[in-house]
Design an enzyme around this catalytic site. Structure first.
Site, PDB file in Angstrom:
ATOM      1  N   CYS A 179       0.891  -1.155   0.000  1.00  0.00           N
ATOM      2  CA  CYS A 179       0.000   0.000   0.000  1.00  0.00           C
ATOM      3  C   CYS A 179       0.930   1.205   0.000  1.00  0.00           C
ATOM      4  O   CYS A 179       1.473   1.568   1.049  1.00  0.00           O
ATOM      5  CB  CYS A 179      -0.923   0.006   1.221  1.00  0.00           C
ATOM      6  N   CYS A 181      -0.309   4.145   2.331  1.00  0.00           N
ATOM      7  CA  CYS A 181      -0.386   4.035   3.789  1.00  0.00           C
ATOM      8  C   CYS A 181      -0.147   2.596   4.219  1.00  0.00           C
ATOM      9  O   CYS A 181       0.986   2.151   4.310  1.00  0.00           O
ATOM     10  CB  CYS A 181      -1.720   4.573   4.301  1.00  0.00           C
ATOM     11  N   SER A 182      -1.231   1.844   4.421  1.00  0.00           N
ATOM     12  CA  SER A 182      -1.046   0.528   5.016  1.00  0.00           C
ATOM     13  C   SER A 182      -2.212  -0.416   4.743  1.00  0.00           C
ATOM     14  O   SER A 182      -2.371  -1.407   5.454  1.00  0.00           O
ATOM     15  CB  SER A 182      -0.879   0.671   6.525  1.00  0.00           C
ATOM     16  N   CYS A 183      -3.058  -0.132   3.759  1.00  0.00           N
ATOM     17  CA  CYS A 183      -4.243  -0.962   3.546  1.00  0.00           C
ATOM     18  C   CYS A 183      -3.843  -2.399   3.241  1.00  0.00           C
ATOM     19  O   CYS A 183      -2.864  -2.656   2.534  1.00  0.00           O
ATOM     20  CB  CYS A 183      -5.118  -0.387   2.441  1.00  0.00           C
TER      21      CYS A 183
END
Lengths: 196, 92
Positions: free
Chosen positions: A104, A107-109
């Protein structure tokens, strides 16, 4: 004290914020504990491993998984379409000629319920920036050296679209039951930073 | 317009920190931040998009210097203040 909050240690800021939020009635200790209990109890790479093992064992399930990840996850009791923020789950299958990895960049999905809490490196600036630029070098840092002619397909996740890698079934596992197959699958295999 | 969070393809961040591979939270306060966000979101006080926007609005230089859950903390503070749910959190 008068110091700007940005200069205080994070732990102190969190404590102050939590006190304010609780005092304002915006949250309760019980609700906060429940959020963490749910994370620890239900979010696990064992869930993704079950999906992979079923796909390895049942070609019909594998086809359904690749066609509609949410529906296939739901067949095994995992609600990804409605729980929390809900998202479209797409499973991507490794083949002899192509290897998939997920990132991602923004971000961090990541499908937390199926892969477990994401590792710190997944959320790190180096992984986010480099996975799409030099995936082969990044995979080598994980100890995964792919043949030069293997294509690497990088999937950049968003809040709405999240991915799960379906690793290739290892050779020599023909006699194994589904449960034994699931035990072979690692979180990094589900992200694509390991072969399985 | 690109914000500070849009780092895909950028260079200069060094090797992937493979050592950081254990528990979901390195510090207790990170778990509290995670839990706070979970409750506030579940109560519908803000949406995941509002939360992400608050993270992505952090000025780039500051964004790059904050840890993952420091960004979350900053975003929760921002959203709650902007929505008038909490008074300004300035004095500690």
């Amino acid at each position: 004290m008068g110091a700007g909050h940005a200069e205080q240690p994070a732990a102190v800021r969190v404590r102050h914020l939590e006190e304010r939020v609780l005092a304002a009635g915006l949250a309760s200790d019980g609700e906060m504990d429940a959020v963490l209990a749910r994370l620890y109890a239900h979010a696990s790479p064992l869930n993704g491993a079950r999906i992979v093992a079923r796909a390895w064992s049942d070609p019909g399930y594998a086809a359904r998984l690749l066609a509609d990840g949410n529906a296939a996850a739901a067949e095994l009791g995992f609600d990804t379409a409605h729980a929390g923020s809900g998202y479209r789950l797409k499973a991507v299958a490794n083949t002899p000629g192509a290897h998939n990895m997920i990132v991602c960049t923004l971000c961090s999905c990541y499908p937390v319920s199926l892969l477990g809490p994401s590792p710190s490196w997944y959320k790190s600036l180096p992984y986010r920036s480099r996975a799409v630029r030099e995936p082969r070098a990044v995979l080598a840092e994980f100890g995964l050296d792919l043949p030069p002619d293997t294509q690497i397909v990088v999937w950049d996740a968003s809040a709405e679209n999240r991915f799960l890698v379906l690793p290739a079934r290892p050779a020599g596992t023909d006699g194994l039951a589904e449960k034994e197959l699931a035990a072979l699958v690692t979180r990094n295999g589900l992200i694509g930073t390991a072969a399985v | 317009m690109s914000r500070g969070h849009d780092i895909g393809g950028q260079t200069g961040f060094g090797p992937v920190p493979l050592g950081e591979d254990g528990q979901p939270f390195e510090h207790d306060w990170e778990a509290r931040v995670y839990a706070l966000n979970g409750v506030l979101r579940a109560r519908g006080l803000y949406s995941v998009d509002e939360f992400r926007d608050a993270i992505e609005r952090i000025p780039p230089q500051e964004y790059l210097g904050l840890s993952y859950y420091e960004r979350w903390l900053r975003a929760i503070e921002t959203v709650l203040v902007e929505k008038d749910l909490l008074a300004v959190l300035e004095t500690g």
